[in-house]
Write an enzyme that holds these catalytic residues in place. Structure first.
Site, PDB file in Angstrom:
ATOM      1  N   TRP A 149     -18.694  16.749  13.403  1.00 54.77           N
ATOM      2  CA  TRP A 149     -17.794  16.370  12.320  1.00 54.77           C
ATOM      3  C   TRP A 149     -17.959  17.279  11.109  1.00 54.77           C
ATOM      4  CZ3 TRP A 149     -14.082  13.347  13.697  1.00 54.77           C
ATOM      5  CH2 TRP A 149     -14.296  12.346  14.659  1.00 54.77           C
ATOM      6  N   GLU A 178      -5.785  -3.169  -0.824  1.00 56.36           N
ATOM      7  CA  GLU A 178      -6.189  -4.383  -0.093  1.00 56.36           C
ATOM      8  C   GLU A 178      -7.379  -5.074  -0.750  1.00 56.36           C
ATOM      9  OE1 GLU A 178      -5.495  -1.472   1.195  1.00 56.36           O
ATOM     10  OE2 GLU A 178      -4.591  -1.588   3.182  1.00 56.36           O
ATOM     11  N   THR A 230       0.856  -1.194   0.000  1.00 48.25           N
ATOM     12  CA  THR A 230       0.000   0.000   0.000  1.00 48.25           C
ATOM     13  C   THR A 230       0.882   1.230   0.000  1.00 48.25           C
ATOM     14  OG1 THR A 230      -0.081   0.053   2.385  1.00 48.25           O
ATOM     15  CG2 THR A 230      -1.859  -1.097   1.293  1.00 48.25           C
ATOM     16  N   LYS A 262     -12.998  17.562  13.550  1.00 45.02           N
ATOM     17  CA  LYS A 262     -13.981  17.544  14.633  1.00 45.02           C
ATOM     18  C   LYS A 262     -13.987  18.905  15.320  1.00 45.02           C
ATOM     19  CE  LYS A 262     -16.299  14.411  17.449  1.00 45.02           C
ATOM     20  NZ  LYS A 262     -16.392  13.114  18.066  1.00 45.02           N
TER      21      LYS A 262
HETATM   22  P1  AMP Z   1      -4.824   2.845  -2.210  1.00 44.92           P
HETATM   23  O1  AMP Z   1      -4.749   1.571  -1.514  1.00 44.92           O
HETATM   24  O2  AMP Z   1      -3.525   3.562  -2.337  1.00 44.92           O
HETATM   25  O3  AMP Z   1      -5.517   2.727  -3.516  1.00 44.92           O
HETATM   26  O4  AMP Z   1      -5.710   3.815  -1.314  1.00 44.92           O
HETATM   27  C1  AMP Z   1      -7.012   3.472  -0.927  1.00 44.92           C
HETATM   28  C2  AMP Z   1      -7.707   4.672  -0.352  1.00 44.92           C
HETATM   29  O5  AMP Z   1      -7.872   5.681  -1.360  1.00 44.92           O
HETATM   30  C3  AMP Z   1      -9.111   4.403   0.121  1.00 44.92           C
HETATM   31  O6  AMP Z   1      -9.141   3.832   1.415  1.00 44.92           O
HETATM   32  C4  AMP Z   1      -9.732   5.791   0.091  1.00 44.92           C
HETATM   33  O7  AMP Z   1      -9.378   6.537   1.244  1.00 44.92           O
HETATM   34  C5  AMP Z   1      -9.077   6.422  -1.110  1.00 44.92           C
HETATM   35  N1  AMP Z   1      -9.963   6.325  -2.276  1.00 44.92           N
HETATM   36  C6  AMP Z   1      -9.928   5.420  -3.265  1.00 44.92           C
HETATM   37  N2  AMP Z   1     -10.897   5.676  -4.169  1.00 44.92           N
HETATM   38  C7  AMP Z   1     -11.572   6.763  -3.737  1.00 44.92           C
HETATM   39  C8  AMP Z   1     -12.686   7.515  -4.217  1.00 44.92           C
HETATM   40  N3  AMP Z   1     -13.308   7.234  -5.353  1.00 44.92           N
HETATM   41  N4  AMP Z   1     -13.097   8.568  -3.472  1.00 44.92           N
HETATM   42  C9  AMP Z   1     -12.483   8.906  -2.313  1.00 44.92           C
HETATM   43  N5  AMP Z   1     -11.427   8.240  -1.815  1.00 44.92           N
HETATM   44  C10 AMP Z   1     -10.973   7.180  -2.516  1.00 44.92           C
END
Ligand code: AMP
Length: 546
Positions: free
Chosen positions: A441, A327, A181, A436
């Site tokens: 929120w 993940e 990640t 917050k």
């Molecule tokens: P990654 O594993 O680097 O792809 O990051 C995943 C995270 O990216 C998710 O838990 C979200 O916080 C954010 N994310 C992915 N897609 C979106 C989306 N369409 N809108 C808002 N946040 C997103």
């Protein structure tokens, strides 16, 4: 009583076999670092993927061994996407934009044995050299220029396999690929995809309501192949025999639009930053590109602002939001407006389209506050939990991270959401990004999207700043479009149309750019560091109170 069906393992091998045999002539187009175009086809990719598998076996690389790639999006990476897992080893895509310290940690933590690296990325590898325990470094010539003599050439390596090589029969639960990640918090965490999870993810992604892929499509993954499997595009397109266009390292908007036009692309995927650049170029050069009428693009990785949706509507390009995580292979939700909602007004429709969408088949969701599930009322916020066949059940070799999974087997995403009656998920924030204020929120994402609706604003990111009275108050960092002007007061009045006064940012600061992560998301941790010494002035306090 059991069914009478065969036990047939879901592995990537039959995909490779079928695609080579049925769709051998379908083109794989790569744009090289010098922007020239390289053309291959599925017959070539499949033959060379098999040769790669044979060469790995001849080199003593076995079942479960990790083969890292440090590569852009191009045909050689696609060969590795298939050839490595089919051989029984594990494809480990390295994020080439990470800091060398982090990359070295990841290579060592994964225990990578072999590295396949683009010639143009050797400088990245050189920074790791001496700190990682790789047995072999094999260089892919993507520029036609000679390689430094100390390195092994990929083309020579491919010739080393035995002629009669037979790939092993794999169990569908064996490891096929792994990604770490992006690791904006804590240590980078490895996720291992199985053959089964990648196959099932490909089926789901290809469905008409989601990416909607068919053999006659032409797919351009702008999302890097090192980020969460390029969102599954290479495998889903490969399974169907759809043409693929792989853009290499040059991701400027004009070049991408040229590629979309020239190769008649019908499906593409990328982060909002990419689409913002493309929208700006389309607005600046009206009529310059003739794109395919059915072009559909997926936007994911961070929230899709309404202004971007409206902009793409203006240019008659379909843009759909998807949400997912490394993940999750990565697809979890896609925003498709249901037919039962066809009577909605334009405004209501837009409100749905800016949400992250509904869960795709076999991904189950719930929003939780502590042990309690919150109602699907579109208002109550909770942390999103997920489970399903392409969602990780653990990280690789990190037992102390098992707290990310609940005792009853759900993965805690860390995203705070509302879910409405129709099942549409709306991400309010990452748990740590919510603001917050006085016990209430505030969603930074909502403020950012509203700011980006203002005609003078190119980008905006909102963070929480500690406040002596309210615990936290929002600060907005704003990048203006070239040649545009706006005052903080103007932007506050613009926001006041949608938000209550207490939700408005107390400070609006103009900055030349918003720091980004290696995959193009706003890097709020860096922004928080930039404003770590921020002091609220008494006037800000007055604004909050009134
Ligand atoms: P990654 O594993 O680097 O792809 O990051 C995943 C995270 O990216 C998710 O838990 C979200 O916080 C954010 N994310 C992915 N897609 C979106 C989306 N369409 N809108 C808002 N946040 C997103």
């Amino acid at each position: 009583m059991l069914g009478t069906m065969m036990q047939f393992p879901l592995t990537l091998a039959p995909i490779l076999e079928r695609t080579g045999r049925l769709f051998g002539a379908v083109e794989i187009v790569s744009r090289l670092p010098d922007k020239s175009i390289h053309r291959s086809n599925y017959a070539g990719v499949c033959g060379r993927a098999r040769a790669l598998a044979a060469a790995l076996a001849a080199g003593g690389v076995g079942r479960g061994d990790r083969i890292a790639t440090l590569m852009w999006n191009h045909v050689w990476h696609l060969e590795a996407y298939f050839g490595v897992p089919v051989s029984g080893s594990v494809l480990h895509m390295l994020n080439l934009r990470l800091h060398p310290d982090e990359l070295a940690y990841i290579v060592n933590h994964a225990g990578d044995r072999v590295l396949l690296v683009d010639d143009v990325l050797l400088p990245v590898y050189e920074k790791l050299r001496g700190r990682v325990n790789l047995e072999r470094v094999i260089v892919v010539p993507t520029t036609g220029q000679g390689l430094p003599p100390e390195y092994e050439n990929y083309e020579d390596f491919l010739k080393q396999g035995a002629a009669g090589y037979e790939a092993p029969q794999l169990d569908e639960n064996e490891a096929a690929a792994m990604c770490y990640t992006s690791g904006t918090t804590g240590v980078p965490k490895g996720v291992i995809y199985s053959h089964r999870s990648l196959v099932l993810h490909s089926f789901c992604e290809a469905l008409p309501d989601y990416f909607g892929l068919s053999q006659s499509d032409c797919v351009l993954p702008i999302v890097p192949m090192f980020h969460a499997n390029a969102w599954g595009c290479p495998y889903a397109a490969g399974m169907l025999g759809a043409k693929q266009v792989l853009p290499g390292p040059n991701l400027d908007a004009i070049g991408l639009l040229d590629l979309l036009e020239q190769e008649k692309v019908t499906r593409s995927a990328g982060v909002p930053t990419i689409w913002m650049g493309i929208l700006a170029a389309l607005d600046q050069h009206p009529g310059r590109w003739k794109l395919q009428p059915g072009l559909r693009v997926l936007s994911g990785g961070s929230a899709l602002p309404e202004s971007l949706l409206r902009g793409f509507d203006r240019h008659a390009i379909e843009i759909r939001q998807a949400w997912g995580m490394t993940e999750m292979s990565p697809i979890g939700t896609v925003c498709t407006v249901k037919s039962s909602l066809s009577e909605m007004s334009e405004g209501e429709r837009m409100a749905v389209r800016t949400k992250q969408g509904t869960q795709v088949p076999f991904v189950e969701i719930r929003a939780m506050v502590g042990e309690r599930e919150v109602p699907w009322d579109g208002e109550t916020m909770g942390e999103l939990h997920v489970r399903g066949p392409w969602i990780a059940a653990s990280y690789y070799n990190l037992p102390d991270q098992q707290g990310r999974w609940t005792a009853d087997g759900w993965f805690r995403t860390g995203d705070v959401v509302t879910i409405d009656r129709e099942g549409y998920v709306k991400i309010a924030d990452r748990a740590k990004d919510l603001i917050k204020s006085g016990g209430e929120w505030i969603s930074s994402v909502d403020l950012e999207n509203a700011l980006m609706d203002h005609p003078a604003v190119r980008e905006a990111a909102v963070i929480a700043i500690p406040h002596p009275k309210w615990a936290e108050r929002p600060l907005a960092a704003v990048v203006l479009k070239d040649g545009h002007d706006a005052t903080p007061e103007e932007l506050r009045s613009h926001l006041a149309r949608k938000f209550n006064r207490w939700q408005l940012p107390d400070a609006i600061v103009f900055v030349p750019e918003i720091p980004r992560t290696s995959v193009g998301k706003f890097q709020k941790s860096r922004l928080r560091e930039m404003f770590a010494d921020w002091e609220w002035e008494p006037t800000a306090e007055a604004a909050v109170k009134s």
